[in-house]
Write an enzyme that holds these catalytic residues in place. Structure first.
Site, short mmCIF file in Angstrom:
data_model
loop_
_atom_site.label_atom_id
_atom_site.label_comp_id
_atom_site.label_asym_id
_atom_site.label_seq_id
_atom_site.Cartn_x
_atom_site.Cartn_y
_atom_site.Cartn_z
N HIS A 1 86.24 59.77 -29.69
CA HIS A 1 86.10 58.97 -28.47
C HIS A 1 84.66 59.00 -27.99
O HIS A 1 83.94 60.00 -28.17
CB HIS A 1 87.05 59.44 -27.37
CG HIS A 1 86.85 60.84 -26.88
ND1 HIS A 1 85.97 61.16 -25.86
CD2 HIS A 1 87.42 62.01 -27.25
CE1 HIS A 1 86.02 62.46 -25.64
NE2 HIS A 1 86.88 63.02 -26.47
N ASP B 1 83.83 58.06 -24.68
CA ASP B 1 83.72 58.34 -23.25
C ASP B 1 83.49 59.83 -23.05
O ASP B 1 83.82 60.65 -23.91
CB ASP B 1 84.97 57.87 -22.50
CG ASP B 1 86.20 58.69 -22.84
OD1 ASP B 1 86.55 58.74 -24.04
OD2 ASP B 1 86.81 59.31 -21.94
N ASP C 1 81.49 66.69 -27.36
CA ASP C 1 82.77 66.12 -26.94
C ASP C 1 82.55 64.76 -26.31
O ASP C 1 82.37 64.66 -25.10
CB ASP C 1 83.44 67.08 -25.96
CG ASP C 1 84.81 66.63 -25.52
OD1 ASP C 1 85.44 65.86 -26.25
OD2 ASP C 1 85.25 67.06 -24.43
N GLU D 1 89.54 58.78 -23.22
CA GLU D 1 90.26 60.01 -23.51
C GLU D 1 90.10 61.04 -22.38
O GLU D 1 91.05 61.75 -22.03
CB GLU D 1 89.75 60.61 -24.83
CG GLU D 1 90.63 61.72 -25.39
CD GLU D 1 90.30 63.11 -24.83
OE1 GLU D 1 91.15 64.01 -24.97
OE2 GLU D 1 89.20 63.27 -24.24
N GLU D 2 88.92 61.11 -21.80
CA GLU D 2 88.67 62.11 -20.77
C GLU D 2 89.39 61.79 -19.46
O GLU D 2 89.44 62.62 -18.55
CB GLU D 2 87.17 62.25 -20.51
CG GLU D 2 86.35 62.70 -21.71
CD GLU D 2 86.62 64.13 -22.14
OE1 GLU D 2 87.50 64.77 -21.54
OE2 GLU D 2 85.96 64.60 -23.07
N HIS E 1 82.44 69.90 -21.20
CA HIS E 1 82.85 69.65 -19.82
C HIS E 1 82.00 70.43 -18.81
O HIS E 1 82.31 70.41 -17.62
CB HIS E 1 84.33 69.98 -19.57
CG HIS E 1 85.28 69.12 -20.33
ND1 HIS E 1 86.61 68.98 -19.97
CD2 HIS E 1 85.13 68.34 -21.43
CE1 HIS E 1 87.23 68.17 -20.81
NE2 HIS E 1 86.34 67.77 -21.70
#
Length: 467
Positions: free
Chosen positions: A99, A101, A132, A170-171, A440
């Site tokens: 992904h 995003d 990520d 996705e996030e 994150h």
């Protein structure tokens, strides 16, 4: 007597695959810098162009390596990039997922360099999404570039079908992609799903994921007054919404910090590989003198991060300290992110959490609980032939005897949805992340050595799928 003719290998050796990926690393660095520069945080006002431009970049990148992808606008407004390079007759189709995003990077003051500029320090590449999951997107592109180069020497590798699926939300839960899967399953059809949105629990130790927790989050709002009131005139008698919320949140855990919600209390233990307490403290950055939850009870970290529910509170709304005024707070809210372990139903877990919150609100404050999107936990089947080929490819890429099987406390709802739609397919969960990536968080980074090694493994897997 004549010697038997030498039979050429059907696929590259691990050494040849490593060399092929090494040749791609300058491209990886340049491409990742371009992709990191897009502030592709889904559903954030003002960032619509960044998200659209990131999707366009992904479309152009995969078309350039021969996969005719197309953008698909999903029900949550995100753009999913999907396409198929058709297999030759008798050859399998492998889906490559990642992904583009990313999580927000609002805490810019905690970064040592711009989140949106790929920066190298101490052998790692820093930037939001570097691990990520934009690093995995670029890894897929680099693998296909290398595969195309090898097709001249190993022509059958070009006969394997390659389906690309790059998500844009996705996030934020990814429900738009799941809606598209339900509406147009043919866009997702494959024999093997390679989900590159995970990683290894130690740098340089290859792993496949066997378990993921699900999610059952809620947003809680507590209101006590029609408006904030002067704290000198009314404080002490008028109930403070923030204090009420703090009291309510404190009931979710016992004095040892363990979950104390009826229906969510668990004595499960994780039997697989995982970090010891010393390694976990280091990887998590736990400060000196701060206790590790569960350690006094003889629990290992993965007992709590994989095998049992957890209830973190990642966000709280009230007046910022810098803007504090002498007033009793009238309204406060928190996001409560319940993680659900394998073997537990996500809906039942959310019900238990809501029941607890409703029965523990102090002073009969006005409570509103908004249920967020559910995601079921996932348990992988690693007994199939494709997963055996993946684990062997990972071990060969890293030059080790075996690939570890690990659990993760994270969630990827798409895994269950894909296998429900295609029950005969196999799914492999892996990726370029390691504990030092700090996904994150501020100063997210990736090791280029992990990109090289994971890319080598994926390249070997695709090539060997032609045999």
């Amino acid at each position: 007597m004549t010697d038997s003719p030498t039979v050429a290998p059907a696929s590259p050796t691990p050494e040849a695959a490593r060399e092929a990926m090494a040749a791609q690393m300058p491209f990886v660095r340049e491409a990742l810098a371009e992709l990191v520069a897009f502030r592709s945080v889904h559903s954030t006002p003002g960032l619509e162009k960044d998200n659209a431009d990131a999707a366009s970049w992904v479309v152009d990148a995969f078309r350039a390596v021969g996969v005719p992808v197309e953008p698909h606008v999903t029900t949550d407004g995100s753009i999913a990039v999907i396409g198929l390079r058709e297999p030759a007759e008798g050859f399998p189709t492998i889906l490559l997922y990642s992904h583009y995003d990313v999580q927000p990077a609002s805490d810019v003051e905690n970064w040592d360099s711009s989140p949106w500029e790929l920066t190298e320090r101490d052998g790692r590449w820093y930037g939001r999404g570097a691990a990520d999951c934009k690093g995995n997107v670029v890894m897929h592109v680099a693998v296909l570039r290398a595969l195309n180069e090898l097709a001249g020497e190993f022509p059958d590798v070009a006969k394997v079908g390659v389906r690309v699926l790059v998500e844009g939300s996705e996030e934020r839960g990814g429900y738009g992609l799941e809606d598209l899967l339900a509406a147009e399953p043919g866009l997702f059809a494959a024999d093997v799903f390679l989900i590159a949105d995970s990683g290894n629990d130690a740098l340089g130790v290859p792993a496949v994921g066997t378990a993921l927790r699900g999610t059952a989050p809620v947003t809680v709002t507590v209101e006590t007054l029609a408006q904030p009131m002067h704290s000198g005139q009314y404080g002490g008698a008028a109930p403070d919404a923030l204090l009420s919320l703090i009291h309510l949140l404190a009931t979710l855990h016992d004095d040892d910090g363990l979950v104390a919600v009826d229906g969510l209390v668990s004595d499960a233990r994780w039997e697989g590989r995982g970090p010891d307490t010393t390694t976990f403290r280091r990887d998590a950055g736990i400060l000196d003198g701060v206790d590790l939850l569960g350690e006094a009870q003889g629990l290992n970290p993965n007992d709590l991060t994989v095998a049992r529910p957890s209830i973190p509170v990642p966000g709280l709304d009230s007046l910022p300290v810098a803007d504090a005024v002498n007033a009793v707070v009238a309204r406060a809210a928190a996001h409560v992110s319940l993680r659900v372990p394998p073997g537990m139903d996500a809906r039942a877990a959310q019900d238990a959490l809501v029941t607890h919150l409703e029965s523990h609100v102090p002073q009969h404050a006005k409570l509103t609980v908004e249920r967020d999107t559910l995601a079921s936990p996932f348990v992988a089947d690693v007994t199939g032939p494709a997963l055996a080929r993946l684990t062997a490819s990972l071990a060969d890429a890293y030059g080790v005897a075996a690939t570890a099987e690990i659990g993760s406390g994270g969630s990827i709802p798409l895994c269950n949805a894909l296998l429900a739609q295609f029950p005969d397919a196999e799914l492999g969960l892996f990726g370029i992340e390691d504990p030092a990536c700090r996904i994150h968080s501020a100063n997210e980074s990736v090791s280029p050595d992990e990109i090289h090694a994971i890319g080598t493994a994926e390249l070997l897997f695709l090539a060997r799928s032609a045999e």
